[in-house]
Scaffold this active site. Structure first.
Site, PDB file in Angstrom:
ATOM      1  N   LYS A 167      34.466  23.251 -28.011  1.00 32.08           N
ATOM      2  CA  LYS A 167      34.978  22.944 -26.682  1.00 32.08           C
ATOM      3  C   LYS A 167      34.138  23.626 -25.605  1.00 32.08           C
ATOM      4  O   LYS A 167      33.171  24.333 -25.904  1.00 32.08           O
ATOM      5  CB  LYS A 167      36.459  23.341 -26.597  1.00 32.08           C
ATOM      6  CG  LYS A 167      37.321  22.506 -27.566  1.00 32.08           C
ATOM      7  CD  LYS A 167      38.778  22.852 -27.488  1.00 32.08           C
ATOM      8  CE  LYS A 167      39.429  22.379 -26.199  1.00 32.08           C
ATOM      9  NZ  LYS A 167      39.470  20.898 -26.102  1.00 32.08           N
ATOM     10  N   LYS A 184      48.660  20.713 -29.180  1.00 33.10           N
ATOM     11  CA  LYS A 184      49.639  21.138 -28.167  1.00 33.10           C
ATOM     12  C   LYS A 184      51.045  20.896 -28.699  1.00 33.10           C
ATOM     13  O   LYS A 184      51.802  20.054 -28.225  1.00 33.10           O
ATOM     14  CB  LYS A 184      49.399  20.394 -26.864  1.00 33.10           C
ATOM     15  CG  LYS A 184      48.056  20.739 -26.219  1.00 33.10           C
ATOM     16  CD  LYS A 184      47.802  19.927 -24.968  1.00 33.10           C
ATOM     17  CE  LYS A 184      46.438  20.251 -24.366  1.00 33.10           C
ATOM     18  NZ  LYS A 184      46.123  19.426 -23.187  1.00 33.10           N
ATOM     19  N   ASP A 234      35.698  14.325 -22.259  1.00 31.08           N
ATOM     20  CA  ASP A 234      36.755  15.062 -21.575  1.00 31.08           C
ATOM     21  C   ASP A 234      36.869  14.658 -20.103  1.00 31.08           C
ATOM     22  O   ASP A 234      35.940  14.860 -19.315  1.00 31.08           O
ATOM     23  CB  ASP A 234      36.487  16.569 -21.672  1.00 31.08           C
ATOM     24  CG  ASP A 234      37.611  17.391 -21.078  1.00 31.08           C
ATOM     25  OD1 ASP A 234      38.783  17.060 -21.314  1.00 31.08           O
ATOM     26  OD2 ASP A 234      37.315  18.371 -20.359  1.00 31.08           O
ATOM     27  N   ARG A 286      73.727  22.476 -35.382  1.00 29.87           N
ATOM     28  CA  ARG A 286      72.834  22.620 -34.231  1.00 29.87           C
ATOM     29  C   ARG A 286      71.365  22.593 -34.635  1.00 29.87           C
ATOM     30  O   ARG A 286      70.556  21.912 -34.010  1.00 29.87           O
ATOM     31  CB  ARG A 286      73.156  23.921 -33.484  1.00 29.87           C
ATOM     32  CG  ARG A 286      72.382  24.119 -32.192  1.00 29.87           C
ATOM     33  CD  ARG A 286      72.822  23.144 -31.103  1.00 29.87           C
ATOM     34  NE  ARG A 286      72.085  21.891 -31.095  1.00 29.87           N
ATOM     35  CZ  ARG A 286      72.611  20.737 -30.711  1.00 29.87           C
ATOM     36  NH1 ARG A 286      73.872  20.662 -30.341  1.00 29.87           N
ATOM     37  NH2 ARG A 286      71.889  19.640 -30.709  1.00 29.87           N
ATOM     38  N   GLU A 328      32.997  18.634 -27.383  1.00 27.07           N
ATOM     39  CA  GLU A 328      33.533  18.142 -26.117  1.00 27.07           C
ATOM     40  C   GLU A 328      32.429  18.095 -25.063  1.00 27.07           C
ATOM     41  O   GLU A 328      31.674  19.059 -24.902  1.00 27.07           O
ATOM     42  CB  GLU A 328      34.661  19.083 -25.658  1.00 27.07           C
ATOM     43  CG  GLU A 328      35.250  18.792 -24.300  1.00 27.07           C
ATOM     44  CD  GLU A 328      36.287  19.835 -23.926  1.00 27.07           C
ATOM     45  OE1 GLU A 328      37.382  19.822 -24.517  1.00 27.07           O
ATOM     46  OE2 GLU A 328      35.998  20.687 -23.055  1.00 27.07           O
TER      47      GLU A 328
END
Length: 278
Positions: free
Chosen positions: A165, A133, A216, A98, A195
């Site tokens: 950011k 992410k 962005d 698995r 950004e």
């Protein structure tokens, strides 16, 4: 390349999660001396990634398990392809099945998506890159899978490079202030990316000395304008919900990089199965 110290830690944590004490089914049903053979089958078309990780799961359980591969990482396979043959301890194969499949399926799904995105823009001078992410704890594997699929990696973690950011900008008091402050405190070997959401922000970032600028959620027209202003002065990265449908249009704007969180955060695992044949 993979750091096997980190990979082994991921695998051992996965095995501990799955086998709290004993595998009550396998350990009460199968004799220690039992040997088996199994095939690894592609149940759909896709790009393979993670074969050595798949093998390592079984090697940690029993060093004598043998895995013979018919393909290599980065290969595209058709439905029905026999990817590998596994031979050895029945217990080890059953206990590792698995986890080995979970990792291989996940990594192959990412490689398949990365190939799809990369192929669409292969005739443009642009790179498809991933983001942070990723699945917590699996980043090293997922970013490897992106490369196996033909795309590229953005930074691996917060320690690797500077990316200022929107919230950093607010906290620092502005674009110029953020760039000047960070450049005054880092090594000359570290590049600075920031950004921006507007053309005015891009101009301020260039003037303040940014090396790279992340555009962005800009419209196509804004991206084209940004390329006119910034090409050759800074590396331009397009980011923000870019899909397969948008990809060519974004590439046509002339940006250098297109970052796609979907390569890792919402990818479908590739359907692969392991079947005993003896």
């Amino acid at each position: 390349m993979l750091n096997w110290i980190l990979v082994d830690e991921i695998i051992k944590n996965g095995l501990k999660e799955d086998i709290n004490n004993i595998d009550i089914t396998t350990d009460t049903l199968i004799d220690d001396e039992s040997k088996s053979a199994a095939q690894l089958l592609a149940k759909e078309e896709g790009v393979i990634a993670g074969l050595n990780v798949f093998e390592r799961v079984f090697k940690i359980l029993d060093q004598d398990v043998v895995v013979k591969f018919n393909v290599k990482d980065g290969d595209k396979v058709e439905k029905g392809t026999v990817i590998a043959r596994i031979e050895g301890s029945t217990k080890a194969i059953l206990k590792g099945e698995r986890l080995a499949l979970n990792l291989l399926q996940r990594m192959s799904g990412i490689a398949t998506a990365s190939r799809k995105y990369s192929d669409i823009v292969k005739n443009f001078p642009v790179r498809i890159v991933d983001t942070r992410k990723t699945t917590p704890g699996l980043r090293i594997l997922e970013k490897y899978a992106v490369r196996a699929g033909g795309a590229y990696n953005h930074r691996f973690n917060l320690s690797e490079s500077v990316l200022i950011k929107d919230n950093h900008i607010v906290a620092a008091g502005g674009i110029k202030e953020a760039i000047h402050k960070v450049k005054g405190r880092i090594s000359h070997t570290v590049k600075v990316e920031i950004e921006v959401e507007t053309i005015e922000g891009l101009k301020e970032a260039i003037e303040a000395g940014a090396d790279m600028v992340l555009l962005d959620n800009m419209s196509l027209e804004e991206m084209k304008k940004a390329v006119e202003i910034g090409k050759g002065k800074v590396i331009l990265e397009a980011s923000g919900g870019i899909t397969l449908d948008d990809l060519v249009d974004v590439a046509k704007t002339g940006v250098d990089i297109i970052s796609v969180g979907a390569l890792t955060h919402s990818v479908k695992a590739m359907d692969i199965s392991l079947k005993f044949i003896s």
